[in-house]
Scaffold this motif. Structure first.
Motif, PDB file in Angstrom:
ATOM      1  N   PRO A   1       0.813  -1.221   0.000  1.00 39.02           N
ATOM      2  CA  PRO A   1       0.000   0.000   0.000  1.00 39.02           C
ATOM      3  C   PRO A   1       0.852   1.281   0.000  1.00 39.02           C
TER       4      PRO A   1
ATOM      5  N   VAL B   1      -6.800   1.206  -8.361  1.00 37.85           N
ATOM      6  CA  VAL B   1      -6.874   0.024  -7.514  1.00 37.85           C
ATOM      7  C   VAL B   1      -6.850   0.406  -6.028  1.00 37.85           C
ATOM      8  N   ASP B   2      -7.477  -0.413  -5.218  1.00 38.40           N
ATOM      9  CA  ASP B   2      -7.404  -0.246  -3.763  1.00 38.40           C
ATOM     10  C   ASP B   2      -6.053  -0.796  -3.317  1.00 38.40           C
TER      11      ASP B   2
ATOM     12  N   ALA C   1      -4.803  -1.614  -0.576  1.00 32.65           N
ATOM     13  CA  ALA C   1      -4.807  -2.627   0.486  1.00 32.65           C
ATOM     14  C   ALA C   1      -5.407  -3.954   0.046  1.00 32.65           C
ATOM     15  N   SER C   2      -5.928  -4.025  -1.158  1.00 30.30           N
ATOM     16  CA  SER C   2      -6.581  -5.256  -1.624  1.00 30.30           C
ATOM     17  C   SER C   2      -5.574  -6.235  -2.223  1.00 30.30           C
ATOM     18  N   SER C   3      -6.025  -7.491  -2.381  1.00 29.55           N
ATOM     19  CA  SER C   3      -5.164  -8.475  -3.045  1.00 29.55           C
ATOM     20  C   SER C   3      -4.980  -8.099  -4.508  1.00 29.55           C
ATOM     21  N   ASN C   4      -6.008  -7.508  -5.106  1.00 27.39           N
ATOM     22  CA  ASN C   4      -5.876  -7.021  -6.483  1.00 27.39           C
ATOM     23  C   ASN C   4      -4.837  -5.903  -6.543  1.00 27.39           C
ATOM     24  N   GLY C   5      -4.789  -5.088  -5.509  1.00 25.15           N
ATOM     25  CA  GLY C   5      -3.788  -4.030  -5.447  1.00 25.15           C
ATOM     26  C   GLY C   5      -2.386  -4.601  -5.488  1.00 25.15           C
TER      27      GLY C   5
END
Length: 158
Positions: A40, A117-118, A120-124
């Protein structure tokens, strides 16, 4: 126009060198430093850079040099029999393709995907990993082509 050509070529060499230097820094240590941060934080830092880099000074160096290259391409073609025309044409084409075009076609879309993209996400994390490999690869192209263009402009003046 012929009298301005050496001055325009010097300006193109300086612009190519400035842009190449910025991209060299990213290729050699900035991106490596960002990759060491938690995902992040790395994404946030890169997104901040991508907003902050849009300044009149840097945009003039990157895209102004590109516009100047269009003028130099025309001058090289019109004055093909002049000494250095080959180097002038080579430098201008290499810079145009390797910097403004690569930036717009490859690096900016990668930056846009990162901004969307977020962090903190796994996609991030997946987008960041892709960004680190693909963006840096294209940045290497920008670095090399800017330096090669600068060298071509210098050779055109010799």
């Amino acid at each position: 126009m012929i009298k301005l050509l050496p001055t325009l070529t010097i300006i193109a060499a300086i612009g190519s060198g400035l842009v190449g230097g910025v991209f060299f820094a990213f290729s050699n240590f900035i991106m490596a430093a960002l990759a060491r941060l938690p995902v992040p934080s790395g994404i946030a830092a890169m997104n901040s850079i991508n907003v902050t880099v849009i300044t009149p000074t840097f945009m003039t160096a990157l895209f102004g040099t590109g516009l100047l290259c269009l003028v130099l391409i025309a001058a090289a073609i019109v004055g093909w029999s002049q000494s250095g025309s080959y180097w002038l044409l080579a430098g201008a084409v290499i810079y145009l393709v390797g910097n403004p075009i690569v930036t717009m076609v490859f690096n900016v879309p990668l930056n846009d995907a990162l901004a969307a993209v977020d962090p903190a996400s796994s996609n991030g994390a997946a987008v960041w990993a892709n960004h680190l490999s693909q963006w840096v690869m294209w940045n290497h192209v920008r670095t090399i082509t800017a330096v090669v263009a600068m060298a071509c402009f210098i050779f055109a003046l010799l």
